[in-house]
Write a protein that holds these residues in place. Sequence first.
Motif, short mmCIF file in Angstrom:
data_model
loop_
_atom_site.label_atom_id
_atom_site.label_comp_id
_atom_site.label_asym_id
_atom_site.label_seq_id
_atom_site.Cartn_x
_atom_site.Cartn_y
_atom_site.Cartn_z
N ARG A 215 23.28 2.23 16.06
CA ARG A 215 23.94 0.96 15.76
C ARG A 215 25.41 1.13 16.12
N VAL A 216 25.82 0.52 17.24
CA VAL A 216 27.17 0.69 17.76
C VAL A 216 28.07 -0.38 17.17
N THR A 217 29.12 0.05 16.48
CA THR A 217 30.02 -0.91 15.83
C THR A 217 31.33 -1.11 16.58
N ALA A 218 31.66 -0.19 17.47
CA ALA A 218 32.92 -0.33 18.21
C ALA A 218 32.87 0.52 19.47
N ARG A 219 33.68 0.13 20.45
CA ARG A 219 33.86 0.89 21.69
C ARG A 219 35.34 0.89 22.05
N SER A 220 35.79 1.99 22.62
CA SER A 220 37.19 2.06 23.04
C SER A 220 37.31 3.12 24.12
N GLY A 221 38.35 3.00 24.94
CA GLY A 221 38.66 4.02 25.93
C GLY A 221 39.77 4.94 25.47
N GLN A 222 40.27 4.75 24.23
CA GLN A 222 41.39 5.53 23.71
C GLN A 222 40.91 6.47 22.61
N ILE A 223 41.05 7.77 22.82
CA ILE A 223 40.56 8.75 21.85
C ILE A 223 41.28 8.62 20.52
N ASP A 224 42.61 8.44 20.56
CA ASP A 224 43.36 8.31 19.30
C ASP A 224 42.82 7.16 18.45
N PHE A 225 42.54 6.04 19.12
CA PHE A 225 42.04 4.87 18.39
C PHE A 225 40.65 5.14 17.83
N ILE A 226 39.79 5.79 18.62
CA ILE A 226 38.45 6.12 18.15
C ILE A 226 38.51 6.99 16.90
N VAL A 227 39.36 8.01 16.92
CA VAL A 227 39.50 8.90 15.77
C VAL A 227 40.04 8.13 14.56
N ASP A 228 40.99 7.22 14.79
CA ASP A 228 41.52 6.42 13.69
C ASP A 228 40.44 5.51 13.09
N LEU A 229 39.56 4.97 13.94
CA LEU A 229 38.46 4.14 13.44
C LEU A 229 37.50 4.96 12.59
N VAL A 230 37.25 6.20 13.01
CA VAL A 230 36.40 7.09 12.21
C VAL A 230 37.05 7.34 10.86
N ALA A 231 38.33 7.69 10.86
CA ALA A 231 39.04 7.97 9.61
C ALA A 231 39.05 6.78 8.67
N ALA A 232 39.03 5.56 9.26
CA ALA A 232 39.01 4.34 8.45
C ALA A 232 37.61 4.03 7.91
N GLY A 233 36.62 4.82 8.32
CA GLY A 233 35.27 4.64 7.79
C GLY A 233 34.39 3.71 8.58
N LEU A 234 34.78 3.37 9.82
CA LEU A 234 33.99 2.41 10.58
C LEU A 234 32.72 3.01 11.16
N GLY A 235 32.69 4.32 11.35
CA GLY A 235 31.49 4.94 11.91
C GLY A 235 31.73 6.38 12.32
N VAL A 236 30.79 6.89 13.12
CA VAL A 236 30.80 8.28 13.59
C VAL A 236 31.04 8.28 15.10
N ALA A 237 31.85 9.21 15.59
CA ALA A 237 32.12 9.32 17.03
C ALA A 237 31.76 10.72 17.51
N PHE A 238 31.84 10.92 18.82
CA PHE A 238 31.45 12.20 19.42
C PHE A 238 32.46 12.56 20.51
N LEU A 239 33.00 13.78 20.40
CA LEU A 239 34.02 14.24 21.34
C LEU A 239 33.73 15.67 21.77
N PRO A 240 34.11 16.03 23.00
CA PRO A 240 34.05 17.43 23.39
C PRO A 240 34.89 18.27 22.43
N ARG A 241 34.45 19.50 22.19
CA ARG A 241 35.07 20.33 21.16
C ARG A 241 36.58 20.44 21.31
N MET A 242 37.08 20.71 22.53
CA MET A 242 38.52 20.91 22.69
C MET A 242 39.31 19.65 22.37
N LEU A 243 38.73 18.47 22.68
CA LEU A 243 39.41 17.21 22.36
C LEU A 243 39.33 16.90 20.88
#
Length: 298
Positions: A215-243
């Motif tokens: 169930r996809v709730t959001a999409r973005s091309g900006q990693i900072d924004f994606i991480v902020d959305l996760v921290a706000a409780g909007l959902g779960v994201a996936f990133l390469p380990r180093m990022l």
Amino acid sequence: MNLRTLRAFVEVVRQGGFSQAAEVVALTQSTVSKAVKTLEDELGTPLLNRLGHRNELTAAGEIAYRRALVLLAEHNDLVAEINDLRGLKRGVLRIGLPPVGCGVLFATMFATYRSRYPDIDIELTEYGSKKLRECLEAGEVDLAALLLPIDEDFDYQPVRNEPLMAVLPIDHPLAGRGRIDFTDLADSAFILFEAGFALNAKILAACERKGVTPRVTARSGQIDFIVDLVAAGLGVAFLPRMLAHKHQHAGIALITLDEPHTDWHIALAWRASAHLPPAALAWLELAKEHAVSTDPAV
């Protein structure tokens, strides 16, 4: 028929319109329109169906577009071979990079490259994987950073292989896990990258293998924004380990994703038939040095 006409036609197709193409080729919109009309007159058939603000290729247009890419690539190869005579005292490094991860991977390399070859110009193109492949096919870039697997039309040199991390809100019920898979996350909302990012395909394919419909709730091309959305409780994201580690903060939890065939394995690719100029070969050699010095296993 000339190369400028072909380039204008290719960009109209690639950019989705005459005004957008005009910006890319640095011509007026009317000049681009006339160029396409001239090409249609020379070939004796319409190449585009003009549907309001949209343009669709006709059957003849599909053929012309495919052949135009080949002709433009051949022209660029000719120029590259001639430039070989100048060695590394002059020349251009034409490289395409994706928006995700290129800073962490390549920023230091650019600085080293510039110090070694101060007279080489660097032309950097940033697109998602699909457009980067098109640029590579057209010979508009000599090298492009792409995720494996890579089409057989390209040769490539591996650069980095990173596992994916699940990025969860710190108060997520699974935030204390050591490893996690998509079955565990079946009830969680997903935050993905925008369409055209190759990482999405890996994630969705792995979900399908597990029988999970995300169930996809959001999409973005900006990693900072994606991480902020996760921290706000909007959902779960996936990133390469180093990022993921670079963007870690108190509001999120990072957990290794225990899913096969989801590694972020990036490589530098080039057309198998292409003549790589010295500037590109020097970049590949530097990438080998960099890969050794940044090996995550070291």
